[in-house]
Write a protein that holds these residues in place. Sequence first.
Motif, PDB file in Angstrom:
ATOM      1  N   ILE A   1       7.553   5.630   8.636  1.00 30.82           N
ATOM      2  CA  ILE A   1       6.997   4.252   8.190  1.00 30.82           C
ATOM      3  C   ILE A   1       6.872   3.366   9.250  1.00 30.82           C
ATOM      4  O   ILE A   1       7.700   3.204  10.180  1.00 30.82           O
ATOM      5  CB  ILE A   1       8.110   3.757   7.142  1.00 30.82           C
TER       6      ILE A   1
ATOM      7  N   TYR B   1       5.398  -0.465  10.601  1.00 29.73           N
ATOM      8  CA  TYR B   1       5.407  -1.742  10.049  1.00 29.73           C
ATOM      9  C   TYR B   1       4.565  -2.447  11.003  1.00 29.73           C
ATOM     10  O   TYR B   1       4.774  -2.451  12.412  1.00 29.73           O
ATOM     11  CB  TYR B   1       6.757  -2.462  10.100  1.00 29.73           C
TER      12      TYR B   1
ATOM     13  N   TRP C   1      11.159   3.837   0.928  1.00 34.01           N
ATOM     14  CA  TRP C   1      10.390   3.088   1.540  1.00 34.01           C
ATOM     15  C   TRP C   1      10.841   2.059   2.471  1.00 34.01           C
ATOM     16  O   TRP C   1      10.673   0.939   2.821  1.00 34.01           O
ATOM     17  CB  TRP C   1       9.302   1.976   0.640  1.00 34.01           C
TER      18      TRP C   1
ATOM     19  N   SER D   1       2.942  -2.091   5.658  1.00 30.59           N
ATOM     20  CA  SER D   1       3.622  -0.605   5.955  1.00 30.59           C
ATOM     21  C   SER D   1       3.008   0.417   5.578  1.00 30.59           C
ATOM     22  O   SER D   1       2.139   0.242   4.522  1.00 30.59           O
ATOM     23  CB  SER D   1       5.075  -0.866   5.703  1.00 30.59           C
ATOM     24  N   PHE D   2       3.061   1.517   6.243  1.00 30.51           N
ATOM     25  CA  PHE D   2       2.208   2.496   5.658  1.00 30.51           C
ATOM     26  C   PHE D   2       2.996   3.909   6.374  1.00 30.51           C
ATOM     27  O   PHE D   2       4.178   3.655   7.287  1.00 30.51           O
ATOM     28  CB  PHE D   2       0.735   2.565   6.149  1.00 30.51           C
ATOM     29  N   VAL D   3       2.764   5.175   5.991  1.00 32.24           N
ATOM     30  CA  VAL D   3       3.418   6.171   6.505  1.00 32.24           C
ATOM     31  C   VAL D   3       2.264   6.933   7.818  1.00 32.24           C
ATOM     32  O   VAL D   3       1.435   7.067   7.162  1.00 32.24           O
ATOM     33  CB  VAL D   3       3.424   7.369   5.563  1.00 32.24           C
TER      34      VAL D   3
ATOM     35  N   CYS E   1      -2.477   8.757   8.353  1.00 35.98           N
ATOM     36  CA  CYS E   1      -1.650   7.565   7.990  1.00 35.98           C
ATOM     37  C   CYS E   1      -2.074   7.378   6.393  1.00 35.98           C
ATOM     38  O   CYS E   1      -3.117   7.554   5.951  1.00 35.98           O
ATOM     39  CB  CYS E   1      -2.209   6.339   8.769  1.00 35.98           C
ATOM     40  N   SER E   2      -0.904   6.950   5.671  1.00 34.89           N
ATOM     41  CA  SER E   2      -1.311   6.987   4.293  1.00 34.89           C
ATOM     42  C   SER E   2      -0.505   5.843   3.676  1.00 34.89           C
ATOM     43  O   SER E   2       0.534   5.350   4.075  1.00 34.89           O
ATOM     44  CB  SER E   2      -1.055   8.302   3.456  1.00 34.89           C
ATOM     45  N   ARG E   3      -0.634   5.227   2.337  1.00 33.79           N
ATOM     46  CA  ARG E   3      -0.038   4.202   1.718  1.00 33.79           C
ATOM     47  C   ARG E   3      -0.479   4.186   0.431  1.00 33.79           C
ATOM     48  O   ARG E   3      -1.827   4.069   0.113  1.00 33.79           O
ATOM     49  CB  ARG E   3      -0.154   2.943   2.205  1.00 33.79           C
ATOM     50  N   TYR E   4       0.334   4.633  -0.742  1.00 33.42           N
ATOM     51  CA  TYR E   4      -0.253   4.849  -2.163  1.00 33.42           C
ATOM     52  C   TYR E   4      -1.334   5.483  -2.186  1.00 33.42           C
ATOM     53  O   TYR E   4      -1.390   6.761  -2.129  1.00 33.42           O
ATOM     54  CB  TYR E   4       0.028   3.338  -2.569  1.00 33.42           C
TER      55      TYR E   4
ATOM     56  N   ASN F   1      -5.768   6.449   2.529  1.00 35.15           N
ATOM     57  CA  ASN F   1      -5.455   7.297   3.515  1.00 35.15           C
ATOM     58  C   ASN F   1      -6.368   6.823   4.826  1.00 35.15           C
ATOM     59  O   ASN F   1      -7.609   6.432   4.513  1.00 35.15           O
ATOM     60  CB  ASN F   1      -5.936   8.703   3.183  1.00 35.15           C
TER      61      ASN F   1
ATOM     62  N   LEU G   1      -5.666  -2.622   6.956  1.00 34.45           N
ATOM     63  CA  LEU G   1      -4.603  -3.290   6.267  1.00 34.45           C
ATOM     64  C   LEU G   1      -4.429  -4.760   6.785  1.00 34.45           C
ATOM     65  O   LEU G   1      -4.015  -5.721   6.131  1.00 34.45           O
ATOM     66  CB  LEU G   1      -3.612  -2.874   6.533  1.00 34.45           C
TER      67      LEU G   1
END
Length: 104
Positions: A31, A33, A65, A73-75, A82-85, A88, A99
């Motif tokens: 994750i 930040y 999370w 924040s994202f993965v 990378c992704s978040r909810y 992508n 972001l």
Amino acid sequence: MTSYKISGAGDIDPTEGLIIATHPAQPGTFIVYASKKQVLERAPVVLWGVDQYGCAVPITMNGPWDEASSPNSFVLHPTGDCSRYDSNWPDVSTALADLLTSDD
């Protein structure tokens, strides 16, 4: 009879945030930040969870999370994407640009 119910917990939904299954995460999953278009910190993802809605949830040693709700924040996956909810990105720099467009 002893009650173990938390006082005032009548309005709490006990299934909210419920993780129903887990699977080990690949090494190199983090994750991330970010702020001011730079990576500030990375927390290793140790497990992937599945919540009650069937959504994948990254889990660190601090919890799902990383117990943070930062909009920045994202993965970061081991493959570099990378992704978040429902978003992508092909790489960290694209995720940061998307972001942090309004971040000073």
